[in-house]
Design a protein around this motif. Sequence first.
Motif, PDB file in Angstrom:
ATOM      1  N   ARG A  77      -2.739  16.639   0.380  1.00 54.08           N
ATOM      2  CA  ARG A  77      -1.342  16.271   0.351  1.00 54.08           C
ATOM      3  C   ARG A  77      -0.897  16.078   1.684  1.00 54.08           C
ATOM      4  NH1 ARG A  77       1.669  17.883  -4.038  1.00 54.08           N
ATOM      5  NH2 ARG A  77       0.543  19.130  -5.508  1.00 54.08           N
ATOM      6  N   HIS A  78       0.008  15.026   1.665  1.00 58.42           N
ATOM      7  CA  HIS A  78       0.463  14.187   2.926  1.00 58.42           C
ATOM      8  C   HIS A  78       1.347  15.512   3.761  1.00 58.42           C
ATOM      9  CE1 HIS A  78       3.096  11.578   5.329  1.00 58.42           C
ATOM     10  NE2 HIS A  78       2.097  10.530   5.068  1.00 58.42           N
ATOM     11  N   PRO A  79       0.723  15.464   5.160  1.00 57.48           N
ATOM     12  CA  PRO A  79       1.525  16.395   6.000  1.00 57.48           C
ATOM     13  C   PRO A  79       2.893  16.437   6.156  1.00 57.48           C
ATOM     14  CG  PRO A  79       0.378  15.030   7.403  1.00 57.48           C
ATOM     15  CD  PRO A  79      -0.090  14.457   5.795  1.00 57.48           C
ATOM     16  N   VAL A  80       3.603  15.307   5.949  1.00 62.20           N
ATOM     17  CA  VAL A  80       4.910  15.297   6.166  1.00 62.20           C
ATOM     18  C   VAL A  80       5.755  15.328   4.723  1.00 62.20           C
ATOM     19  CG1 VAL A  80       6.433  13.578   6.876  1.00 62.20           C
ATOM     20  CG2 VAL A  80       4.760  13.628   8.288  1.00 62.20           C
ATOM     21  N   THR A  81       5.258  14.718   3.833  1.00 61.14           N
ATOM     22  CA  THR A  81       5.996  14.430   2.568  1.00 61.14           C
ATOM     23  C   THR A  81       5.640  15.600   1.654  1.00 61.14           C
ATOM     24  OG1 THR A  81       4.537  13.103   1.421  1.00 61.14           O
ATOM     25  CG2 THR A  81       6.129  12.000   2.682  1.00 61.14           C
ATOM     26  N   GLY A  82       4.277  16.118   1.815  1.00 64.03           N
ATOM     27  CA  GLY A  82       3.808  17.208   0.769  1.00 64.03           C
ATOM     28  C   GLY A  82       3.386  16.479  -0.404  1.00 64.03           C
ATOM     29  N   ALA A  83       3.466  15.447  -0.411  1.00 67.91           N
ATOM     30  CA  ALA A  83       2.875  14.813  -1.835  1.00 67.91           C
ATOM     31  C   ALA A  83       1.366  14.371  -1.890  1.00 67.91           C
ATOM     32  CB  ALA A  83       3.918  13.351  -2.159  1.00 67.91           C
ATOM     33  N   PRO A  84       0.881  14.302  -3.019  1.00 68.92           N
ATOM     34  CA  PRO A  84      -0.552  13.897  -3.146  1.00 68.92           C
ATOM     35  C   PRO A  84      -0.651  12.631  -2.817  1.00 68.92           C
ATOM     36  CG  PRO A  84       0.260  15.038  -5.278  1.00 68.92           C
ATOM     37  CD  PRO A  84       1.316  14.738  -4.453  1.00 68.92           C
ATOM     38  N   TRP A  85      -1.933  12.153  -2.171  1.00 67.09           N
ATOM     39  CA  TRP A  85      -2.172  10.942  -1.636  1.00 67.09           C
ATOM     40  C   TRP A  85      -2.250   9.865  -2.650  1.00 67.09           C
ATOM     41  CZ3 TRP A  85      -1.768  10.798   3.565  1.00 67.09           C
ATOM     42  CH2 TRP A  85      -2.097  12.001   4.146  1.00 67.09           C
ATOM     43  N   PRO A  86      -1.932   8.666  -2.717  1.00 65.03           N
ATOM     44  CA  PRO A  86      -1.814   7.609  -3.634  1.00 65.03           C
ATOM     45  C   PRO A  86      -3.643   7.346  -3.758  1.00 65.03           C
ATOM     46  CG  PRO A  86      -1.076   6.606  -1.582  1.00 65.03           C
ATOM     47  CD  PRO A  86      -1.416   8.218  -1.423  1.00 65.03           C
ATOM     48  N   PRO A  87      -3.749   6.576  -4.900  1.00 66.92           N
ATOM     49  CA  PRO A  87      -5.101   6.200  -5.136  1.00 66.92           C
ATOM     50  C   PRO A  87      -5.694   5.190  -4.216  1.00 66.92           C
ATOM     51  CG  PRO A  87      -3.815   5.918  -7.109  1.00 66.92           C
ATOM     52  CD  PRO A  87      -2.651   6.087  -5.964  1.00 66.92           C
ATOM     53  N   ILE A  88      -6.944   5.116  -4.182  1.00 66.32           N
ATOM     54  CA  ILE A  88      -7.663   4.234  -3.191  1.00 66.32           C
ATOM     55  C   ILE A  88      -7.236   2.663  -3.866  1.00 66.32           C
ATOM     56  CG2 ILE A  88      -9.971   3.425  -2.326  1.00 66.32           C
ATOM     57  CD1 ILE A  88     -10.762   6.380  -2.329  1.00 66.32           C
ATOM     58  N   PRO A  89      -7.008   1.702  -2.870  1.00 63.73           N
ATOM     59  CA  PRO A  89      -6.795   0.371  -3.308  1.00 63.73           C
ATOM     60  C   PRO A  89      -7.854  -0.100  -4.082  1.00 63.73           C
ATOM     61  CG  PRO A  89      -5.880   0.669  -1.012  1.00 63.73           C
ATOM     62  CD  PRO A  89      -6.682   1.754  -1.367  1.00 63.73           C
TER      63      PRO A  89
END
Length: 206
Positions: A77-89
Amino acid sequence: MGVSQMQMIDLRGVAIWPGRLDEAVQRALLAELREVVTAAPLFRPETRRGQKMSVQMTSAGRFGWVSDRRGYRYEERHPVTGAPWPPIPPAALALWRAVAPDAREPESCLVNLYREGARMGLHQDRDEADLSQPVLSISLGDDALFRVGNIERGGKTESHWLKSGDVALIAGDARLVHHGVDRVREGSSTLLDGGGRINVTMRVVT
């Protein structure tokens, strides 16, 4: 995928393909990276000593690389937003499959933004569990002076100017070489609005 036929350069075991991506592919990848940054905003990691790094960073894929006083590691998860990372482009994935067809699918795609004065000291990529898997790097934007050393710290090094569209593969016997970016040549590319350089680095984590 638009590619160049320029000859591969061997820099102390690191394979570099100058101009591997043509401008159209670079711009397509850049558009996909903007979507990544929208979902996972850039942040500036801290070292273990509490110093802010000069590069801004985000990630895509199952894992993102983070750093703070607790050390260097991968997180889901993103350390600031806490959201999962988006898919690899998709454009980045396509390049991985073309350059490293025998490797496992990448689980992390780091996106580093170098603005004025940013650099990356000599380091090893050794936070991954399976070091038999390669690390693939894509350069976009301003030229960067890429330095490669040895597996052991110290000793002689060699450098090469990476340009926009260049691709580098760190694999095999060179997987643990020390490497870094000494400086960025400002204004050498018009690809990025506001200048600077983006380095996209894909790897297998588990």
